[in-house]
Every structure is written in structure tokens, then in C-alpha cells.
Design an enzyme around this catalytic site. Structure first.
Site, PDB file in Angstrom:
ATOM      1  N   ASN A  48       1.645   3.292   6.561  1.00 33.02           N
ATOM      2  CA  ASN A  48       0.281   3.075   7.045  1.00 33.02           C
ATOM      3  C   ASN A  48       0.060   1.645   7.531  1.00 33.02           C
ATOM      4  O   ASN A  48      -1.069   1.250   7.814  1.00 33.02           O
ATOM      5  CB  ASN A  48      -0.728   3.374   5.937  1.00 33.02           C
ATOM      6  CG  ASN A  48      -0.806   4.851   5.606  1.00 33.02           C
ATOM      7  OD1 ASN A  48      -0.586   5.701   6.465  1.00 33.02           O
ATOM      8  ND2 ASN A  48      -1.110   5.163   4.364  1.00 33.02           N
ATOM      9  N   HIS A 134     -11.235  12.586   2.184  1.00 31.76           N
ATOM     10  CA  HIS A 134     -10.210  12.185   1.226  1.00 31.76           C
ATOM     11  C   HIS A 134     -10.531  12.694  -0.180  1.00 31.76           C
ATOM     12  O   HIS A 134     -11.686  12.890  -0.554  1.00 31.76           O
ATOM     13  CB  HIS A 134     -10.113  10.654   1.213  1.00 31.76           C
ATOM     14  CG  HIS A 134      -8.948  10.121   0.462  1.00 31.76           C
ATOM     15  ND1 HIS A 134      -9.028   9.729  -0.863  1.00 31.76           N
ATOM     16  CD2 HIS A 134      -7.657   9.914   0.842  1.00 31.76           C
ATOM     17  CE1 HIS A 134      -7.842   9.297  -1.262  1.00 31.76           C
ATOM     18  NE2 HIS A 134      -6.993   9.407  -0.254  1.00 31.76           N
ATOM     19  N   GLU A 174     -15.010  10.564   7.284  1.00 29.11           N
ATOM     20  CA  GLU A 174     -14.039   9.512   7.571  1.00 29.11           C
ATOM     21  C   GLU A 174     -14.120   9.168   9.048  1.00 29.11           C
ATOM     22  O   GLU A 174     -14.507   9.999   9.871  1.00 29.11           O
ATOM     23  CB  GLU A 174     -12.621   9.974   7.208  1.00 29.11           C
ATOM     24  CG  GLU A 174     -12.454  10.270   5.734  1.00 29.11           C
ATOM     25  CD  GLU A 174     -11.009  10.571   5.355  1.00 29.11           C
ATOM     26  OE1 GLU A 174     -10.101   9.955   5.927  1.00 29.11           O
ATOM     27  OE2 GLU A 174     -10.814  11.432   4.477  1.00 29.11           O
ATOM     28  N   SER A 178      -6.798  11.057   7.748  1.00 28.80           N
ATOM     29  CA  SER A 178      -5.462  10.548   7.468  1.00 28.80           C
ATOM     30  C   SER A 178      -4.348  11.549   7.700  1.00 28.80           C
ATOM     31  O   SER A 178      -3.217  11.152   7.981  1.00 28.80           O
ATOM     32  CB  SER A 178      -5.392  10.057   6.013  1.00 28.80           C
ATOM     33  OG  SER A 178      -5.646  11.123   5.113  1.00 28.80           O
ATOM     34  N   ASP A 202     -16.051   6.324   5.741  1.00 26.46           N
ATOM     35  CA  ASP A 202     -14.825   5.745   5.188  1.00 26.46           C
ATOM     36  C   ASP A 202     -13.886   5.504   6.358  1.00 26.46           C
ATOM     37  O   ASP A 202     -13.339   6.449   6.934  1.00 26.46           O
ATOM     38  CB  ASP A 202     -14.214   6.719   4.179  1.00 26.46           C
ATOM     39  CG  ASP A 202     -12.864   6.243   3.636  1.00 26.46           C
ATOM     40  OD1 ASP A 202     -12.367   5.194   4.092  1.00 26.46           O
ATOM     41  OD2 ASP A 202     -12.293   6.935   2.777  1.00 26.46           O
ATOM     42  N   HIS A 205      -8.551   4.287   7.904  1.00 28.21           N
ATOM     43  CA  HIS A 205      -7.498   4.384   8.916  1.00 28.21           C
ATOM     44  C   HIS A 205      -7.979   3.996  10.313  1.00 28.21           C
ATOM     45  O   HIS A 205      -7.222   4.123  11.275  1.00 28.21           O
ATOM     46  CB  HIS A 205      -6.930   5.796   8.939  1.00 28.21           C
ATOM     47  CG  HIS A 205      -6.261   6.194   7.658  1.00 28.21           C
ATOM     48  ND1 HIS A 205      -4.935   5.948   7.407  1.00 28.21           N
ATOM     49  CD2 HIS A 205      -6.763   6.786   6.547  1.00 28.21           C
ATOM     50  CE1 HIS A 205      -4.640   6.394   6.187  1.00 28.21           C
ATOM     51  NE2 HIS A 205      -5.732   6.901   5.652  1.00 28.21           N
ATOM     52  N   LYS A 234      -3.977  -0.527   4.682  1.00 28.45           N
ATOM     53  CA  LYS A 234      -3.429   0.029   5.923  1.00 28.45           C
ATOM     54  C   LYS A 234      -3.259  -1.109   6.939  1.00 28.45           C
ATOM     55  O   LYS A 234      -2.316  -1.871   6.866  1.00 28.45           O
ATOM     56  CB  LYS A 234      -4.327   1.137   6.465  1.00 28.45           C
ATOM     57  CG  LYS A 234      -4.200   2.463   5.730  1.00 28.45           C
ATOM     58  CD  LYS A 234      -4.940   2.493   4.426  1.00 28.45           C
ATOM     59  CE  LYS A 234      -4.857   3.836   3.741  1.00 28.45           C
ATOM     60  NZ  LYS A 234      -5.540   3.831   2.435  1.00 28.45           N
TER      61      LYS A 234
END
Length: 384
Positions: A48, A134, A174, A178, A202, A205, A234
Site C-alpha cells: 500500500n 472497511h 470510503e 481498498s 474514510d 487509500h 499507505k
């Protein structure tokens, strides 16, 4: 106790039979493009570390400088004696960069997400989560006092049907997912929210990778949620997390978020290094430019191969179906010197096991070409 022993052995046996048992891998230089295991070298496509900061010499020097200035650990929780000038500088840097009044620091993204939901939500509230959020968010939602409902992935129409103007509501998504590498329709989600709903994003990423100066998914979408969670494991190349919010919520979390109040603060040397990482992310645009070039090459080489999924992020899922097939192809790729991880249920839905291929700024076009050629061969010779 016998009951515990029986339960443990049965669960492990079931997972083994289903081909879903996982194991720790002892690796050398696992935060670099070329990792090693037992003397064998591999090109790492499972990291990541999107911007290549985890092994960057300048960032390592910043952490060493932090150790010289502040020593090793923080020594206490933030509200006792664990909050230093280094932490304050990091919070201020994040606020100025990402456009919020407060940043509250946590030891991990998992604890930040759980702290947010446990602290903010009360009985009678409504929590609406994207179905693919997540595990930290899903677990916190289930354990919180609020009623939790899940909307279909990136489905704004379904989200709209679940909204209730009469109930205090938190919508959580998100920025970048992910396992699929796709992006939330943040502009449409924010437009759908009524006056009684807040949006929390969130962006673990997305921050560092998307948006101007790497400010993330929300900046790229032209929105500002009430709550933004960013993690440092990340694109930042380190670890930890922060909740970005307004001053009132920041003070509320500082007072009542148990993950914050009762956890030892992150080491000040780490906070010092994270401030340096934030500066590198903003100023070194070549890292994002490199990712864009590699992503375009990946698309060109593999877009016509069954299992390919197009994304606009460094996360490139290659869906293979069964867990056994994903494991077989991952093993064959590893035999060819290419390290990538087979992602299987329960992390992803049954029938969608995949290789989670990730690109970093330290990969080269030659790495992408070698990986694509090998993957094509493996897919052609492997069948369900």
C-alpha cells in the site's frame, strides 16, 4: 477449557478445508519494490506504499531527526503528558493542507474509525454505511448504539431511500475502496444528504494519491464532508491516523473518544516524520504523475484479459473467481518472481477471489510489462 479448545480447533479446520486459512510471511525489505524471502527476490505488487515513501531516505532521516529531538516514546496518553510540540505541528499541518479546523491523532486507522462511531453515535441515531466499507467501520457500526443500515455499493439511489429526515443520521463511505480500487460518488452522496445528516469519509487509500497536492478524494470531488479520516500507513509511508473535523467535534472527540483518551500517544518522533511526509506528498507531484503513467500502461497491457478491472487508482483488482484459482495463480506468479496476494472470502464476497495488484511510484515500466506478460500466461493456463 475444553469448550474453547473444541471451538478453536473446529474453526481452524473449517477454514483450512475451505482453502481460506492465512499465514504470516517472514519477509525482508517488504516495504520496498524488491522484497526478499529466504534469499529469493520478488517484485512487490502487494504494497500500500503508493508513493514509495516507506523506504525513502529523506523520510527515514526525518524520523531519525525526530528521535534526536524527542527521544523514543511519548510516555503517556495525549491528555496526560503525551502531547508534544511535534504532535501539535502535525495537527496544524494536516488542517492547513486538508482544510479543517481540527485534527485528532490516533495510533491506527482502525482505532480512528471505531473512536468516531462509538463516540459520535447515540441510541436513536441512524448510521448508513456503504456495503463495502472497511471492517473497522462495520464492526464499530454493529457495536454502536445507533441503528445501522447498509446501502448497496456506491448506490446513491439506494442511500437516498434509506435517509430519514426526522432522524439524526451519519453516512459513512470510503473515498477509495481498498479491495476494488474504485471511488465513491462523493459529489452525488453529499448532494443527496438532507439537513439532518452528516457525511464521514474514510480516505485511507485516497489521501496522497488523488486531488491537488494529494489532498485526496474529497478535494478531487470538490466536497468537504463533516468528518474526514486519513491514515498514515499507505501514501504517507508510516503508520497512524487522524480524524479531521471542525473545532467543536475535535474538542468533543478529545474529551470523550476512549481510543484517544486512554491510548498512549504516538511517538513524537513519528509525528515529526509524518509532518515531513505531508510536505513531501504535497510538493513531490512526480510521484502521482508516475503512478498515472504506470496505471495507463497497466490498462493498455491487460484490459482485454478476462478478470481485468479498470480503476483510476493504484489498486488494480484482478478477479479470478474461486479461492483455489486465486491461490494457484498467486503461487505461479510468485514462482516467476512476482509477489502478489490472493484475496479470498471473507475479505471479499464468495466467488470474487482475486489478486489485489497495487502499483507504486517506485515500479518501472519494465516491472509492469513483466507482470502483465506473466499474468496473461497464468490466466491462459489456469481454468476454474
Amino acid at each position: 477449557m475444553p469448550a474453547f479448545n473444541s471451538r478453536i480447533h473446529q474453526a481452524l479446520a473449517d477454514r483450512e478445508q475451505q482453502g481460506l486459512r492465512r499465514s504470516l510471511q517472514v519477509l525482508e525489505r517488504s516495504n520496498q519494490t524488491l522484497l526478499a524471502q529466504r534469499g529469493q527476490r520478488y517484485i512487490n505488487f502487494s504494497s500500500n506504499d503508493y508513493l514509495g515513501l516507506a523506504s525513502d531516505a529523506a523520510l527515514a532521516h526525518a524520523w531519525q531527526q525526530g528521535l534526536s529531538l524527542y527521544g523514543c516514546g511519548s510516555g503517556a496518553s495525549p491528555l496526560v503528558t503525551g502531547f508534544s510540540e511535534a504532535h501539535q505541528t502535525l495537527e496544524r499541518t494536516l488542517c492547513e493542507w486538508l482544510g479543517f479546523e481540527r485534527a485528532v491523532l490516533f495510533g491506527s486507522g482502525f482505532s480512528a474509525n471505531q473512536a468516531l462511531l462509538f463516540t459520535l453515535l447515540q441510541k436513536g441515531d441512524l448510521l448508513l454505511q456503504d456495503k463495502l466499507n472497511h471492517a473497522s467501520l462495520m464492526e464499530a457500526g454493529l457495536l454502536s448504539s445507533a441503528q445501522m443500515k447498509r446501502f448497496q455499493h456506491n448506490d446513491v439511489a439506494h442511500l437516498t431511500r434509506l435517509l430519514n429526515e426526522q432522524v439524526t443520521t451519519l453516512v459513512v463511505t470510503e473515498g477509495v475502496f481498498s479491495m476494488d480500487g474504485d471511488q465513491a460518488p462523493l459529489t452525488d452522496i453529499q448532494a443527496a444528504l438532507g439537513s439532518n445528516a452528516w457525511l464521514a469519509v474514510d480516505d485511507a487509500h485516497g489521501v496522497g494519491v488523488l486531488g491537488e497536492r494529494g489532498a485526496g478524494s474529497c478535494q478531487a470531488a470538490g466536497i468537504k464532508p463533516q468528518v474526514l479520516v486519513v491514515t498514515f500507513g499507505k501514501a504517507f509511508g508510516l503508520s497512524g491516523a487522524a480524524i479531521l473535523c471542525d473545532a467543536a467535534l475535535g474538542d468533543y472527540l478529545t474529551q470523550f473518544a476512549r481510543h484517544h483518551v486512554y491510548s498512549t500517544a504516538m511517538p513524537p518522533a513519528q509525528a515529526h516524520a509524518l509532518t515531513h511526509a505531508a510536505g513531501m506528498i504535497q510538493s513531490e507531484a512526480w510521484r502521482r504523475d508516475k503512478l498515472a503513467e504506470l496505471s495507463a500502461l497497466y490498462h493498455e497491457l491487460l484490459c482485454d484479459v478476462p478478470g481485468f478491472v479498470a480503476t483510476q487508482t493504484p489498486i488494480k483488482p484482478f478477479v479470478l473467481g474461486s479461492a483455489q484459482r486465486a491461490l494457484h495463480i498467486a503461487s505461479a506468479m510468485r514462482d516467476a518472481g512476482l509477489w502478489m496476494t490472493a484475496i479470498r472470502p471473507p475479505t471479499v464476497p464468495s466467488g470474487s477471489a482475486r489478486l489485489r495488484i497495487t502499483l507504486t511510484a517506485h515500479h518501472t515500466p519494465q516491472h509492469i510489462q513483466q507482470m502483465a506478460d506473466t499474468l496473461k500466461q497464468c490466466v491462459e493456463t489456469s481454468h476454474e
